[in-house]
Design a protein around this motif. Structure first.
Motif, PDB file in Angstrom:
ATOM      1  N   GLN A  79       0.821  -1.218   0.000  1.00  0.00           N
ATOM      2  CA  GLN A  79       0.000   0.000   0.000  1.00  0.00           C
ATOM      3  C   GLN A  79       0.850   1.262   0.000  1.00  0.00           C
ATOM      4  OE1 GLN A  79      -3.262   0.376  -0.293  1.00  0.00           O
ATOM      5  NE2 GLN A  79      -3.661  -1.802  -0.348  1.00  0.00           N
ATOM      6  N   TYR A 234      -8.368  -5.802  10.204  1.00  0.00           N
ATOM      7  CA  TYR A 234      -7.719  -5.692   8.894  1.00  0.00           C
ATOM      8  C   TYR A 234      -8.073  -4.378   8.229  1.00  0.00           C
ATOM      9  CZ  TYR A 234      -6.899  -6.692   3.972  1.00  0.00           C
ATOM     10  OH  TYR A 234      -6.507  -6.620   2.674  1.00  0.00           O
ATOM     11  N   VAL A 235      -9.377  -4.013   8.274  1.00  0.00           N
ATOM     12  CA  VAL A 235      -9.818  -2.774   7.624  1.00  0.00           C
ATOM     13  C   VAL A 235      -9.156  -1.571   8.292  1.00  0.00           C
ATOM     14  CG1 VAL A 235     -11.824  -1.272   7.338  1.00  0.00           C
ATOM     15  CG2 VAL A 235     -11.986  -3.653   6.710  1.00  0.00           C
ATOM     16  N   ILE A 238      -5.554  -1.535   7.092  1.00  0.00           N
ATOM     17  CA  ILE A 238      -5.328  -1.191   5.679  1.00  0.00           C
ATOM     18  C   ILE A 238      -5.696   0.262   5.439  1.00  0.00           C
ATOM     19  CG2 ILE A 238      -7.535  -1.831   4.618  1.00  0.00           C
ATOM     20  CD1 ILE A 238      -5.860  -3.149   2.407  1.00  0.00           C
ATOM     21  N   ILE A 242      -3.412   3.128   3.827  1.00  0.00           N
ATOM     22  CA  ILE A 242      -3.818   3.975   2.702  1.00  0.00           C
ATOM     23  C   ILE A 242      -3.615   5.448   3.060  1.00  0.00           C
ATOM     24  CG2 ILE A 242      -5.815   4.762   1.393  1.00  0.00           C
ATOM     25  CD1 ILE A 242      -6.838   1.903   1.419  1.00  0.00           C
ATOM     26  N   HIS A 245      -0.040   6.152   2.860  1.00  0.00           N
ATOM     27  CA  HIS A 245       0.356   6.324   1.462  1.00  0.00           C
ATOM     28  C   HIS A 245       0.084   7.757   1.010  1.00  0.00           C
ATOM     29  CE1 HIS A 245       0.401   5.685  -2.909  1.00  0.00           C
ATOM     30  NE2 HIS A 245      -0.657   6.457  -2.899  1.00  0.00           N
ATOM     31  N   HIS A 249       3.098  10.158  -0.164  1.00  0.00           N
ATOM     32  CA  HIS A 249       3.202  10.541  -1.570  1.00  0.00           C
ATOM     33  C   HIS A 249       2.452  11.817  -1.900  1.00  0.00           C
ATOM     34  CE1 HIS A 249       5.268   6.870  -2.417  1.00  0.00           C
ATOM     35  NE2 HIS A 249       4.332   6.195  -1.780  1.00  0.00           N
ATOM     36  N   HIS A 251      -0.179  12.567  -3.320  1.00  0.00           N
ATOM     37  CA  HIS A 251      -0.487  12.548  -4.766  1.00  0.00           C
ATOM     38  C   HIS A 251       0.135  13.749  -5.460  1.00  0.00           C
ATOM     39  CE1 HIS A 251      -4.067  10.785  -2.861  1.00  0.00           C
ATOM     40  NE2 HIS A 251      -4.331  11.963  -2.446  1.00  0.00           N
TER      41      HIS A 251
ATOM     42  N   SER B  32      -8.911  -0.523  -3.984  1.00  0.00           N
ATOM     43  CA  SER B  32      -8.000  -0.148  -2.913  1.00  0.00           C
ATOM     44  C   SER B  32      -7.510  -1.355  -2.127  1.00  0.00           C
ATOM     45  CB  SER B  32      -8.695   0.833  -1.978  1.00  0.00           C
ATOM     46  OG  SER B  32      -9.898   0.272  -1.512  1.00  0.00           O
ATOM     47  N   GLY B  33      -7.904  -2.560  -2.526  1.00  0.00           N
ATOM     48  CA  GLY B  33      -7.467  -3.731  -1.796  1.00  0.00           C
ATOM     49  C   GLY B  33      -8.335  -4.036  -0.593  1.00  0.00           C
ATOM     50  N   LEU B  34      -9.426  -3.273  -0.426  1.00  0.00           N
ATOM     51  CA  LEU B  34     -10.330  -3.551   0.678  1.00  0.00           C
ATOM     52  C   LEU B  34     -11.284  -4.660   0.284  1.00  0.00           C
ATOM     53  CD1 LEU B  34     -11.130   0.052   1.797  1.00  0.00           C
ATOM     54  CD2 LEU B  34     -10.308  -1.741   3.268  1.00  0.00           C
ATOM     55  N   ARG B  91     -14.948   9.116  -3.812  1.00  0.00           N
ATOM     56  CA  ARG B  91     -13.580   8.574  -3.738  1.00  0.00           C
ATOM     57  C   ARG B  91     -13.595   7.074  -3.495  1.00  0.00           C
ATOM     58  NH1 ARG B  91     -10.811  13.288  -0.878  1.00  0.00           N
ATOM     59  NH2 ARG B  91     -10.489  14.636  -2.655  1.00  0.00           N
ATOM     60  N   ARG B  96      -8.376   4.846  -7.363  1.00  0.00           N
ATOM     61  CA  ARG B  96      -7.482   5.667  -6.548  1.00  0.00           C
ATOM     62  C   ARG B  96      -6.501   6.402  -7.420  1.00  0.00           C
ATOM     63  NH1 ARG B  96      -4.323   2.454  -2.485  1.00  0.00           N
ATOM     64  NH2 ARG B  96      -3.281   4.322  -1.799  1.00  0.00           N
ATOM     65  N   ARG B  97      -6.245   7.632  -7.015  1.00  0.00           N
ATOM     66  CA  ARG B  97      -5.201   8.373  -7.723  1.00  0.00           C
ATOM     67  C   ARG B  97      -3.870   7.739  -7.381  1.00  0.00           C
ATOM     68  NH1 ARG B  97      -6.578  14.358  -5.945  1.00  0.00           N
ATOM     69  NH2 ARG B  97      -7.597  13.313  -4.235  1.00  0.00           N
ATOM     70  N   GLY B  98      -3.173   7.259  -8.397  1.00  0.00           N
ATOM     71  CA  GLY B  98      -1.970   6.462  -8.149  1.00  0.00           C
ATOM     72  C   GLY B  98      -0.769   7.310  -7.817  1.00  0.00           C
ATOM     73  N   ILE B  99       0.394   6.649  -7.746  1.00  0.00           N
ATOM     74  CA  ILE B  99       1.644   7.355  -7.455  1.00  0.00           C
ATOM     75  C   ILE B  99       2.093   8.036  -8.732  1.00  0.00           C
ATOM     76  CG2 ILE B  99       3.971   7.082  -6.561  1.00  0.00           C
ATOM     77  CD1 ILE B  99       2.900   4.239  -5.616  1.00  0.00           C
ATOM     78  N   HIS B 100       2.265   9.342  -8.682  1.00  0.00           N
ATOM     79  CA  HIS B 100       2.697  10.052  -9.895  1.00  0.00           C
ATOM     80  C   HIS B 100       4.199   9.943 -10.064  1.00  0.00           C
ATOM     81  CE1 HIS B 100      -1.218  11.447 -10.555  1.00  0.00           C
ATOM     82  NE2 HIS B 100      -1.282  12.224  -9.510  1.00  0.00           N
TER      83      HIS B 100
END
Lengths: 251, 100
Positions: A79, A234-235, A238, A242, A245, A249, A251, B32-34, B91, B96-100
């Motif tokens: 993630q 888990y939720v 995660i 997120i 992340h 980053h 975005h 999102s992997g959820l 959202r 998801r807006r990815g890694i730029h």
């Protein structure tokens, strides 16, 4: 406790009671705090015993510990990315604490501390403060650009910025409400059906036969609650990754 | 080391033979992997809206108490919270807006 007379007391189980006599009462040490300490002790014991052997071919305990560890590590790395390894201990601690808290509440006479919004909101607030501090430290003032997406027309800023701020502030709220609501709902259902068993049992032979219904349902519900307890831990973990992340980053 | 690599290889083969890896991939549904599932998704959307409303109203109420403008900022906070809730749900479904 469950069904006094003919009323169902579904919320009495969430009441906080001081433990350890007078000393506990004077410092406000409740059974909730006691269960938190118990959970911390259990996690420590499991991890210490699990990694104690350090065998190449793991035994049962070691395999359990390793799979929990790798499960969370894979999640964090996939993630957040490689730099997410720095936050792995935090996410792992959160996950284990919530998972054990959810599961220990299913034992008879035990208390589910994750069914209190104060506890879940405190955990979510820690996550919220952490992601904000991480974003501020990594990006400095550029962090505030997060509240205004690039390319949006400037005249929309008075609308977009407050909405984005409220959306950001809603993260800890949704994180805490999700865990708290799931745990409360599950335990209220268990309590209600358990009360049905007692009440029907008092109605003679036919009542005792009918009471098998809610009993069977409760057996199914316990299994379901184990799933929910794991899933919610888990939720929580995660969603923390997120958010991390997003903080790393931006975005 | 060589021995361990051989073990990983055989483990992967065995997992592939029994279809374990594919099942794990399908389970990780959702962008999102959820965990997916319509019921869970609906609950998540509801919680997102409610929590955004709570955050907006709480922010408005706190500012009101501070500035002494009682109902107005609370009402504004309610509107902002509703908008933020819709944004949160958007959202949830948007990639998801990815890694730029």
């Amino acid at each position: 406790m469950a069904a006094e007379g003919s009323s169902i007391d579904a919320l009495g189980q969430f009441e906080l009671v001081p433990v350890f006599g007078r000393i506990g009462a004077s410092v406000g040490f409740t059974q909730s705090s006691a269960h938190m300490l118990l959970v911390v002790g259990l996690i420590t014991l499991l991890l210490m015993a699990g990694i104690g052997a350090r065998a190449v071919i793991p035994g049962r305990l070691q395999a359990l510990t390793e799979s929990l560890y790798e499960f969370i590590q894979d999640m964090v790395v996939s993630q957040v990315g490689e730099e997410g390894k720095r936050y792995f201990p935090f996410v792992f601690t959160l996950f284990m604490f919530i998972l054990f808290g959810n599961l220990i509440g299913l034992f008879p006479f035990a208390f589910t501390f994750t069914s209190h919004i104060a506890v879940t909101f405190a955990l979510a607030a820690i996550v919220f403060v952490l992601i904000t501090v991480v974003a501020l430290r990594l990006h400095g003032l550029k962090f505030f650009g997060y509240f205004f997406p690039e390319g949006a027309p400037l005249w929309l800023a008075p609308i977009i910025i407050p909405v984005e701020i409220v959306s950001y502030l809603s993260r800890p709220v949704s994180l805490s409400i999700r865990l708290f609501a799931n745990m409360v709902a599950g335990h209220v259902m268990l309590q209600v059906f358990a009360s049905f068993i007692v009440m029907l049992g008092g109605l003679g032979l036919i009542g005792k036969i009918v009471a098998v219904g809610p009993l069977a349902l409760n057996v199914v519900l316990i299994g379901f609650e184990i799933l929910v307890g794991f899933l919610q831990a888990y939720v929580f973990a995660i969603l923390t990754s997120i958010y991390l992340h997003d903080a790393v980053h931006l975005h | 080391m060589n021995e361990q690599n051989g073990f990983e290889e055989r483990l992967r083969e065995a997992r592939g033979r029994h279809g374990l890896d594919r099942a794990a991939q399908e389970q990780g549904s959702g962008a999102s992997g959820l965990p997916g599932g319509s019921m869970g998704l609906g609950l998540r959307a509801g919680i997102e809206v409610v929590s955004a409303l709570i955050a907006g109203v709480a922010l408005g109420w706190v500012l009101d108490r501070w500035l002494g403008t009682f109902p107005w900022l609370l009402l504004l906070g309610f509107v902002l919270g509703a908008a933020a809730g819709i944004l949160n749900v958007y959202r949830l479904f948007a990639p998801r807006r990815g890694i730029h």
